[in-house]
Motif scaffolding. Structure first.
Motif, PDB file in Angstrom:
ATOM      1  N   TRP A 100       0.985   5.752  14.167  1.00 39.63           N
ATOM      2  CA  TRP A 100       2.305   6.261  13.801  1.00 39.63           C
ATOM      3  C   TRP A 100       2.243   7.043  12.497  1.00 39.63           C
ATOM      4  CZ3 TRP A 100       6.344   5.558  17.115  1.00 39.63           C
ATOM      5  CH2 TRP A 100       6.173   4.587  18.111  1.00 39.63           C
ATOM      6  N   ASN A 101       2.866   8.216  12.483  1.00 34.22           N
ATOM      7  CA  ASN A 101       3.023   9.005  11.266  1.00 34.22           C
ATOM      8  C   ASN A 101       4.374   8.707  10.626  1.00 34.22           C
ATOM      9  OD1 ASN A 101       0.601  10.378  11.592  1.00 34.22           O
ATOM     10  ND2 ASN A 101       1.541  12.187  12.517  1.00 34.22           N
ATOM     11  N   PHE A 102       4.375   8.568   9.303  1.00 30.03           N
ATOM     12  CA  PHE A 102       5.617   8.430   8.547  1.00 30.03           C
ATOM     13  C   PHE A 102       5.559   9.375   7.355  1.00 30.03           C
ATOM     14  CE2 PHE A 102       5.160   4.312  10.668  1.00 30.03           C
ATOM     15  CZ  PHE A 102       6.381   4.256  11.341  1.00 30.03           C
ATOM     16  N   GLY A 103       6.328  10.436   7.440  1.00 32.17           N
ATOM     17  CA  GLY A 103       6.324  11.435   6.374  1.00 32.17           C
ATOM     18  C   GLY A 103       7.714  11.989   6.161  1.00 32.17           C
ATOM     19  N   PRO A 104       7.852  12.868   5.180  1.00 32.75           N
ATOM     20  CA  PRO A 104       9.163  13.433   4.854  1.00 32.75           C
ATOM     21  C   PRO A 104       9.545  14.564   5.796  1.00 32.75           C
ATOM     22  CG  PRO A 104       7.511  14.389   3.447  1.00 32.75           C
ATOM     23  CD  PRO A 104       6.794  13.383   4.313  1.00 32.75           C
ATOM     24  N   SER A 105      10.721  15.091   5.579  1.00 30.43           N
ATOM     25  CA  SER A 105      11.139  16.279   6.312  1.00 30.43           C
ATOM     26  C   SER A 105      10.239  17.448   5.938  1.00 30.43           C
ATOM     27  CB  SER A 105      12.598  16.617   5.992  1.00 30.43           C
ATOM     28  OG  SER A 105      12.722  16.984   4.632  1.00 30.43           O
ATOM     29  N   GLU A 106      10.211  18.457   6.783  1.00 35.48           N
ATOM     30  CA  GLU A 106       9.354  19.613   6.552  1.00 35.48           C
ATOM     31  C   GLU A 106       9.643  20.263   5.197  1.00 35.48           C
ATOM     32  OE1 GLU A 106       6.419  22.472   7.339  1.00 35.48           O
ATOM     33  OE2 GLU A 106       6.868  20.556   8.312  1.00 35.48           O
TER      34      GLU A 106
ATOM     35  N   THR B  53      -4.259  -7.900  25.613  1.00 34.41           N
ATOM     36  CA  THR B  53      -3.891  -8.861  26.658  1.00 34.41           C
ATOM     37  C   THR B  53      -2.592  -9.564  26.301  1.00 34.41           C
ATOM     38  OG1 THR B  53      -5.224 -10.586  25.605  1.00 34.41           O
ATOM     39  CG2 THR B  53      -6.286  -9.247  27.307  1.00 34.41           C
ATOM     40  N   VAL B  54      -1.904 -10.049  27.312  1.00 36.05           N
ATOM     41  CA  VAL B  54      -0.649 -10.786  27.143  1.00 36.05           C
ATOM     42  C   VAL B  54      -0.864 -12.222  27.598  1.00 36.05           C
ATOM     43  CG1 VAL B  54       1.777 -10.909  27.824  1.00 36.05           C
ATOM     44  CG2 VAL B  54       0.673  -8.675  27.535  1.00 36.05           C
ATOM     45  N   PRO B  55      -0.489 -13.257  26.811  1.00 30.37           N
ATOM     46  CA  PRO B  55       0.054 -13.106  25.449  1.00 30.37           C
ATOM     47  C   PRO B  55      -1.055 -12.836  24.448  1.00 30.37           C
ATOM     48  CG  PRO B  55      -0.150 -15.418  25.988  1.00 30.37           C
ATOM     49  CD  PRO B  55      -0.574 -14.679  27.235  1.00 30.37           C
ATOM     50  N   GLY B  56      -0.695 -12.365  23.306  1.00 31.82           N
ATOM     51  CA  GLY B  56      -1.657 -12.072  22.251  1.00 31.82           C
ATOM     52  C   GLY B  56      -1.072 -11.087  21.272  1.00 31.82           C
ATOM     53  N   PRO B  57      -1.684 -10.959  20.101  1.00 37.64           N
ATOM     54  CA  PRO B  57      -1.148 -10.044  19.090  1.00 37.64           C
ATOM     55  C   PRO B  57      -1.308  -8.587  19.496  1.00 37.64           C
ATOM     56  CG  PRO B  57      -3.249 -10.946  18.381  1.00 37.64           C
ATOM     57  CD  PRO B  57      -2.880 -11.675  19.630  1.00 37.64           C
ATOM     58  N   ARG B  58      -0.435  -7.765  18.952  1.00 40.44           N
ATOM     59  CA  ARG B  58      -0.477  -6.329  19.155  1.00 40.44           C
ATOM     60  C   ARG B  58      -0.853  -5.655  17.832  1.00 40.44           C
ATOM     61  NH1 ARG B  58      -1.021  -7.260  23.634  1.00 40.44           N
ATOM     62  NH2 ARG B  58       0.223  -6.673  25.446  1.00 40.44           N
ATOM     63  N   LEU B  59      -1.584  -4.546  17.906  1.00 37.71           N
ATOM     64  CA  LEU B  59      -2.106  -3.856  16.731  1.00 37.71           C
ATOM     65  C   LEU B  59      -1.640  -2.412  16.705  1.00 37.71           C
ATOM     66  CD1 LEU B  59      -4.079  -3.332  14.328  1.00 37.71           C
ATOM     67  CD2 LEU B  59      -5.896  -3.062  16.050  1.00 37.71           C
ATOM     68  N   ALA B  60      -1.088  -1.985  15.568  1.00 37.94           N
ATOM     69  CA  ALA B  60      -0.705  -0.589  15.345  1.00 37.94           C
ATOM     70  C   ALA B  60      -1.294  -0.121  14.025  1.00 37.94           C
ATOM     71  CB  ALA B  60       0.813  -0.436  15.328  1.00 37.94           C
ATOM     72  N   THR B  61      -1.516   1.194  13.924  1.00 37.77           N
ATOM     73  CA  THR B  61      -1.908   1.800  12.662  1.00 37.77           C
ATOM     74  C   THR B  61      -0.789   2.708  12.186  1.00 37.77           C
ATOM     75  OG1 THR B  61      -3.040   3.633  13.769  1.00 37.77           O
ATOM     76  CG2 THR B  61      -4.378   1.705  13.192  1.00 37.77           C
ATOM     77  N   VAL B  62      -0.649   2.820  10.872  1.00 39.89           N
ATOM     78  CA  VAL B  62       0.423   3.628  10.294  1.00 39.89           C
ATOM     79  C   VAL B  62      -0.167   4.565   9.251  1.00 39.89           C
ATOM     80  CG1 VAL B  62       2.305   2.055  10.789  1.00 39.89           C
ATOM     81  CG2 VAL B  62       0.970   1.723   8.708  1.00 39.89           C
ATOM     82  N   ARG B  63       0.295   5.812   9.269  1.00 43.25           N
ATOM     83  CA  ARG B  63      -0.274   6.887   8.453  1.00 43.25           C
ATOM     84  C   ARG B  63       0.858   7.567   7.695  1.00 43.25           C
ATOM     85  NH1 ARG B  63      -2.674   8.951  14.215  1.00 43.25           N
ATOM     86  NH2 ARG B  63      -3.950   7.088  14.639  1.00 43.25           N
ATOM     87  N   ALA B  64       0.880   7.367   6.378  1.00 41.28           N
ATOM     88  CA  ALA B  64       1.947   7.928   5.563  1.00 41.28           C
ATOM     89  C   ALA B  64       1.426   9.080   4.732  1.00 41.28           C
ATOM     90  CB  ALA B  64       2.542   6.858   4.651  1.00 41.28           C
ATOM     91  N   GLY B  65       2.353   9.918   4.303  1.00 47.57           N
ATOM     92  CA  GLY B  65       2.021  11.001   3.400  1.00 47.57           C
ATOM     93  C   GLY B  65       1.836  10.491   1.981  1.00 47.57           C
ATOM     94  N   ASN B  66       1.911  11.393   1.005  1.00 48.74           N
ATOM     95  CA  ASN B  66       1.731  11.017  -0.398  1.00 48.74           C
ATOM     96  C   ASN B  66       2.953  10.239  -0.882  1.00 48.74           C
ATOM     97  OD1 ASN B  66      -0.441  12.836  -0.032  1.00 48.74           O
ATOM     98  ND2 ASN B  66      -0.420  13.290  -2.219  1.00 48.74           N
ATOM     99  N   VAL B  67       2.788   8.937  -1.075  1.00 45.31           N
ATOM    100  CA  VAL B  67       3.913   8.113  -1.497  1.00 45.31           C
ATOM    101  C   VAL B  67       4.012   8.129  -3.017  1.00 45.31           C
ATOM    102  CG1 VAL B  67       3.865   6.649   0.543  1.00 45.31           C
ATOM    103  CG2 VAL B  67       2.542   5.984  -1.469  1.00 45.31           C
ATOM    104  N   ILE B  68       5.244   8.167  -3.493  1.00 47.57           N
ATOM    105  CA  ILE B  68       5.527   8.192  -4.918  1.00 47.57           C
ATOM    106  C   ILE B  68       6.617   7.174  -5.207  1.00 47.57           C
ATOM    107  CG2 ILE B  68       4.809  10.588  -5.242  1.00 47.57           C
ATOM    108  CD1 ILE B  68       7.706  11.447  -5.039  1.00 47.57           C
TER     109      ILE B  68
END
Length: 364
Positions: free
Chosen positions: A259-265, A181-196
């Motif tokens: 959202w996905n966050f990963g490296p190049s292929e 609803t507006v106004p109000g907080p927004r929620l996202a999820t983020v999915r990363a690959g193997n971080v080093i």
């Protein structure tokens, strides 16, 4: 600065509630937020004695609260006192192999702990954005050659992976039920690959295991040399998390999603490739000679192939990777050799952060 880059002006003076600041990713993120002038309250379990949090003295830079996200009352008290504009939820039991030994703790932390954090967010006045960090392992992994997209089914073979898939389902339900609803907080999820990255000391994780062995003068033992993962430096993933938070506060349509966050292929590489390059950069060992293959025998199931499709983040956020996998491995060697030689861990980490941000700006 481009809106597609992490923006210091946005974070300057902004109240941030960060869970998991004593972990590897959380420590790097706390340092980055502090560098931009954010007012960070961290809520996490006590740090391990050998940890980036302790080495870089992160507790001096944030309001540090020791607590357990499995304790709803403690989460409520800490977040209400912090009155955040942004919540970044990183706290988790993050290890696949530990999840086999401790499944109850894994589900309690990764699923019910996420419920606690999101439920408290419902009652925080002035909250604008919630970013919930899950994992690339949240997908139902069919071990096919195609990379996973954000709308592929959630799943998970092992307790850790399924707990992250379940956390995604929890977040989706809370998004539709309470944060739409507006106004109000927004929620996202983020999915990363193997971080080093430098300062990761977790058990049963490839790069820390290799580093510990090299520091001790032993040949690293590699248990799944042919498994392929999307490897990336921790700062690449964190830049995505911060970009999502910035865009959530602007109320842009479609940002409140996964959202996905990963490296190049080309940077989805076998474990053996990582071992060869990391050990070679450290000691000069020829490929295939610096480590021992200990695969086979009685071993728990671990996926052999996993790739992410990050075209959505590139198209809709303008997110780009700034480092090659060679760059990332070189940074790890540089970090551990510098800190091992007695240089200040915070200064070394800050210098790598500054260098990364320069590269990111140039690539944008």
């Amino acid at each position: 600065m481009s809106q597609n880059l992490v923006n210091d002006a946005f974070w300057q003076g902004r109240r941030v509630f960060l869970t998991g600041q004593t972990g590897f990713k959380g420590s790097w993120l706390a340092l980055w937020l502090h560098a931009m002038g954010a007012k960070v309250t961290g809520f996490a379990l006590p740090a391990e004695p050998v940890s980036l949090f302790n080495q870089a003295r992160i507790g001096e830079l944030v309001t540090h609260i020791e607590g357990d996200i499995r304790d709803l009352a403690a989460v409520e008290a800490a977040m209400q006192a912090a009155r955040p504009s942004v919540v970044l939820h990183l706290a988790a039991q993050p290890l696949v192999r530990r999840s086999y030994a401790e499944p109850v703790e894994t589900y309690a932390t990764n699923v019910q702990g996420t419920v606690h954090v999101l439920d408290v967010c419902r009652r925080i006045a002035g909250l604008e954005a919630i970013v919930c960090v899950t994992s690339d392992k949240c997908y139902e992994n069919r071990e096919w050659v195609w990379p996973y997209r954000e709308d592929d089914p959630m799943g998970g073979y092992d307790p850790y992976s399924s707990s992250k898939g379940a956390a995604e389902l929890v977040a989706a339900a809370y998004r539709r039920s309470y944060f739409s609803t507006v106004p109000g907080p927004r929620l996202a999820t983020v999915r990363a690959g193997n971080v080093i990255g430098g300062g990761d000391w977790a058990e049963d994780r490839l790069v820390p295991d290799i580093v510990r062995a090299l520091l001790a003068g032993h040949a690293p033992q590699i248990r799944a040399p042919q498994s392929v993962r999307p490897w990336q430096h921790v700062l690449e993933a964190l830049s995505g998390y911060l970009l999502v938070a910035q865009r959530l506060t602007g109320g842009d349509a479609g940002i409140d999603s996964g959202w996905n966050f990963g490296p190049s292929e080309s940077d989805a590489r076998p474990v053996s490739w990582i071992a060869d390059r990391l050990i070679g950069a450290w000691s000069g060992a020829a490929p295939g000679t610096g480590w021992q293959d200990v695969s086979g025998g009685a071993a728990v199931h671990e996926a052999r192939l996993l790739r992410l499709d990050c075209s959505k983040a590139r198209a809709d956020l303008g997110w780009r990777t700034a480092l090659t996998l060679h760059d990332a491995l070189g940074m790890i060697v540089d970090w551990h050799k510098a800190v091992g030689a007695g240089e200040d861990a915070r200064a070394v980490t800050q210098a790598q952060l500054a260098d990364y941000r320069e590269r990111s700006a140039a690539s944008a």
